[in-house]
Design an enzyme around this catalytic site. Structure first.
Site, PDB file in Angstrom:
ATOM      1  N   ASP A 128      19.031  34.888 -41.828  1.00 30.76           N
ATOM      2  CA  ASP A 128      19.064  34.274 -40.493  1.00 30.76           C
ATOM      3  C   ASP A 128      17.862  34.673 -39.617  1.00 30.76           C
ATOM      4  O   ASP A 128      17.570  33.999 -38.631  1.00 30.76           O
ATOM      5  CB  ASP A 128      20.349  34.666 -39.748  1.00 30.76           C
ATOM      6  CG  ASP A 128      21.602  34.295 -40.519  1.00 30.76           C
ATOM      7  OD1 ASP A 128      21.527  33.409 -41.390  1.00 30.76           O
ATOM      8  OD2 ASP A 128      22.657  34.913 -40.264  1.00 30.76           O
ATOM      9  N   ARG A 163      18.552   5.351 -45.082  1.00 35.22           N
ATOM     10  CA  ARG A 163      19.632   6.049 -44.380  1.00 35.22           C
ATOM     11  C   ARG A 163      19.070   7.127 -43.458  1.00 35.22           C
ATOM     12  O   ARG A 163      17.991   7.657 -43.699  1.00 35.22           O
ATOM     13  CB  ARG A 163      20.524   6.788 -45.392  1.00 35.22           C
ATOM     14  CG  ARG A 163      21.430   5.912 -46.175  1.00 35.22           C
ATOM     15  CD  ARG A 163      22.120   6.746 -47.239  1.00 35.22           C
ATOM     16  NE  ARG A 163      23.094   5.951 -47.960  1.00 35.22           N
ATOM     17  CZ  ARG A 163      23.463   6.181 -49.205  1.00 35.22           C
ATOM     18  NH1 ARG A 163      22.956   7.192 -49.882  1.00 35.22           N
ATOM     19  NH2 ARG A 163      24.350   5.416 -49.786  1.00 35.22           N
ATOM     20  N   GLY A 171      22.229  30.103 -40.542  1.00 34.66           N
ATOM     21  CA  GLY A 171      21.506  30.787 -39.474  1.00 34.66           C
ATOM     22  C   GLY A 171      22.403  31.398 -38.415  1.00 34.66           C
ATOM     23  O   GLY A 171      21.932  32.030 -37.481  1.00 34.66           O
ATOM     24  N   GLU A 222      23.759  25.422 -38.376  1.00 33.76           N
ATOM     25  CA  GLU A 222      25.229  25.471 -38.361  1.00 33.76           C
ATOM     26  C   GLU A 222      25.791  25.900 -37.001  1.00 33.76           C
ATOM     27  O   GLU A 222      26.926  25.586 -36.667  1.00 33.76           O
ATOM     28  CB  GLU A 222      25.738  26.413 -39.447  1.00 33.76           C
ATOM     29  CG  GLU A 222      25.277  27.857 -39.269  1.00 33.76           C
ATOM     30  CD  GLU A 222      25.752  28.798 -40.363  1.00 33.76           C
ATOM     31  OE1 GLU A 222      26.422  28.345 -41.304  1.00 33.76           O
ATOM     32  OE2 GLU A 222      25.448  30.009 -40.264  1.00 33.76           O
ATOM     33  N   ARG A 266      24.382   9.924 -43.311  1.00 34.86           N
ATOM     34  CA  ARG A 266      25.093  10.826 -44.218  1.00 34.86           C
ATOM     35  C   ARG A 266      24.757  12.266 -43.858  1.00 34.86           C
ATOM     36  O   ARG A 266      23.761  12.539 -43.183  1.00 34.86           O
ATOM     37  CB  ARG A 266      24.685  10.561 -45.672  1.00 34.86           C
ATOM     38  CG  ARG A 266      25.001   9.166 -46.161  1.00 34.86           C
ATOM     39  CD  ARG A 266      26.511   8.966 -46.289  1.00 34.86           C
ATOM     40  NE  ARG A 266      26.816   7.636 -46.779  1.00 34.86           N
ATOM     41  CZ  ARG A 266      26.881   7.305 -48.061  1.00 34.86           C
ATOM     42  NH1 ARG A 266      26.644   8.226 -48.979  1.00 34.86           N
ATOM     43  NH2 ARG A 266      27.158   6.085 -48.426  1.00 34.86           N
ATOM     44  N   ARG A 275      20.768  31.168 -50.038  1.00 32.59           N
ATOM     45  CA  ARG A 275      20.794  32.626 -50.239  1.00 32.59           C
ATOM     46  C   ARG A 275      20.606  33.012 -51.695  1.00 32.59           C
ATOM     47  O   ARG A 275      20.626  34.204 -52.022  1.00 32.59           O
ATOM     48  CB  ARG A 275      22.147  33.184 -49.756  1.00 32.59           C
ATOM     49  CG  ARG A 275      22.212  33.266 -48.283  1.00 32.59           C
ATOM     50  CD  ARG A 275      23.413  33.912 -47.670  1.00 32.59           C
ATOM     51  NE  ARG A 275      24.444  34.458 -48.469  1.00 32.59           N
ATOM     52  CZ  ARG A 275      25.697  34.639 -48.049  1.00 32.59           C
ATOM     53  NH1 ARG A 275      26.023  34.267 -46.819  1.00 32.59           N
ATOM     54  NH2 ARG A 275      26.609  35.185 -48.804  1.00 32.59           N
TER      55      ARG A 275
HETATM   56  O1  F6P Z   1      24.308  35.854 -42.167  1.00 31.74           O
HETATM   57  C1  F6P Z   1      23.967  35.156 -43.314  1.00 31.74           C
HETATM   58  C2  F6P Z   1      24.860  33.958 -43.496  1.00 31.74           C
HETATM   59  O2  F6P Z   1      24.462  33.265 -44.664  1.00 31.74           O
HETATM   60  C3  F6P Z   1      24.926  33.000 -42.301  1.00 31.74           C
HETATM   61  O3  F6P Z   1      23.794  32.184 -42.216  1.00 31.74           O
HETATM   62  C4  F6P Z   1      26.225  32.294 -42.565  1.00 31.74           C
HETATM   63  O4  F6P Z   1      26.795  31.795 -41.381  1.00 31.74           O
HETATM   64  C5  F6P Z   1      27.077  33.387 -43.137  1.00 31.74           C
HETATM   65  O5  F6P Z   1      26.203  34.363 -43.671  1.00 31.74           O
HETATM   66  C6  F6P Z   1      28.026  32.944 -44.210  1.00 31.74           C
HETATM   67  O6  F6P Z   1      28.813  34.038 -44.517  1.00 31.74           O
HETATM   68  P1  F6P Z   1      29.794  34.164 -45.768  1.00 31.74           P
HETATM   69  O7  F6P Z   1      28.942  34.477 -46.953  1.00 31.74           O
HETATM   70  O8  F6P Z   1      30.672  35.285 -45.437  1.00 31.74           O
HETATM   71  O9  F6P Z   1      30.497  32.855 -45.895  1.00 31.74           O
END
Ligand code: F6P
Length: 342
Positions: A128, A163, A171, A222, A266, A275
């Site tokens: 993030d 689209r 984040g 998000e 969409r 990640r």
């Molecule tokens: O802090 C890193 C992160 O990937 C955020 O971007 C996301 O909101 C959160 O962790 C998701 O967490 P989890 O892996 O617990 O679902």
């Protein structure tokens, strides 16, 4: 010195490079011994750890995830939680220091333990990039690369079908991933938590793109809060630190855009792909440097500090400074990107 390492919170690319840097440097420079706690604070509370020697970290810097496992366990929760219990585990296993690699939740807990007198140093980790007191955290660069490549791919299918596609990135409450991904991929609108925008404004940008014959791409963080919403969209409950689990705002936006503009719209959430996988070269270098510095901080008994990137230097800062307030996208950075929207 006998040093325990743990990786806690959401994982990110580069965690293994920190472990490798810390162990190799500690072994060579100080003759330190290392153990790795499994699954973050859970492993420390349960005295569940494995030995880490230089052979066990061989070739690790390019490996995604964490060889130690991670969890969102809070070390102050449950019957085995709290500074007294954690301290007893360290004493009974003759562990002199803990290197806690984590984000805001992890480092807040680490700071509380250090405030209670425990020998803890921190290493900032998060895709993030929202931790104050460090210019960048490793994992961010890789996440932006992955998200940018994804948006590049999404653009071709969007163009084929004419689209609008709303791409949601992670984040939490900071828009760094969205800002950098959106700029890198040439998104037509970027929506971040730091700046509330109306659906009408989003539709103006989308329509302008369509009027030029292009397929509009909207990158949304998000944690974006649209005008009229009181908080970020969340329908997945709370995590163990009582923070709402975010996600799903792209699914909210796409139908609203379609309804108002008539443009087929969409949504796609990139989710955990951001990640996963191998860390970028930048993240490997940053993570290795932070790992090396964390061993130095432990050997110098700099408890309650976090190693951090300032400019091009690795320095030590207080965990209190690092966790006081999140590092958000400055409005000027957003406005700079917004010059190209629509
Ligand atoms: O802090 C890193 C992160 O990937 C955020 O971007 C996301 O909101 C959160 O962790 C998701 O967490 P989890 O892996 O617990 O679902």
């Amino acid at each position: 010195m006998r040093i325990g390492i743990l990786t806690s919170g959401g994982d990110c690319p580069g965690l293994n490079a920190v472990i490798r840097g810390a162990v190799l440097h500690g072994d060579r420079a100080y003759g330190s011994d290392f153990v790795g706690f499994r699954d973050g604070w859970r492993g420390l509370m349960d005295a569940d750890f494995v030995p880490l020697d230089r052979h066990s970290v061989r070739g690790l810097s390019k490996q995604g995830g964490t060889i130690l496992g991670s969890s969102r366990t809070n070390p102050f929760d449950g019957p085995r939680g709290g500074a007294v219990n954690v301290s007893a585990v360290l004493t009974s296993h003759r562990i002199d220091a803990v290197i806690a690699i984590g984000g805001e939740g992890t480092l807040t807990a680490a700071r509380r333990l250090a405030d209670a007198g425990l020998p803890v140093v921190g290493v900032p980790k998060t895709i993030d990039n929202d931790l104050a007191a460090t210019d960048y955290s490793f994992g961010f660069d890789t996440a932006v690369e992955i998200a940018t490549e994804a948006v590049d791919r999404i653009r071709t299918t969007a163009e084929s079908h004419r689209r609008c596609i709303v791409v949601e990135v992670m984040g939490r409450h900071s828009g760094w991933i969205a800002l950098h991904t959106g700029m890198a991929a040439g998104a037509h609108a970027i929506l971040v938590p730091e700046k509330s925008v109306s659906i009408e404004q989003v539709c103006v940008w989308v329509q302008a793109v369509r009027d030029r014959g292009r397929a509009p791409i909207v990158v949304v963080s998000e944690g974006f809060v649209m005008e009229g919403m009181s908080e970020p969209h969340s329908h997945k409950g709370l995590d163990s630190f009582n923070r709402p689990r975010l996600g799903g705002i792209a699914d909210v936006l796409a139908p609203l855009i379609e309804e108002r503009t008539g443009i087929e719209s969409r949504s796609t959430a990139l989710g955990f792909a951001q990640r996963g996988g191998v860390p970028s070269a930048y993240d490997r270098v940053l993570a290795t440097r932070l790992g090396v510095a964390s061993t130095d901080a432990a050997e110098r008994h700099q408890w309650g500090t976090m190693v951090s990137l300032k400019g091009t230097e690795i320095v030590s800062v207080s965990m209190a400074e690092a966790t006081a307030t999140p590092k958000l996208v400055p409005l000027a950075r957003y406005e700079e990107a917004a010059l190209l929207f629509g």
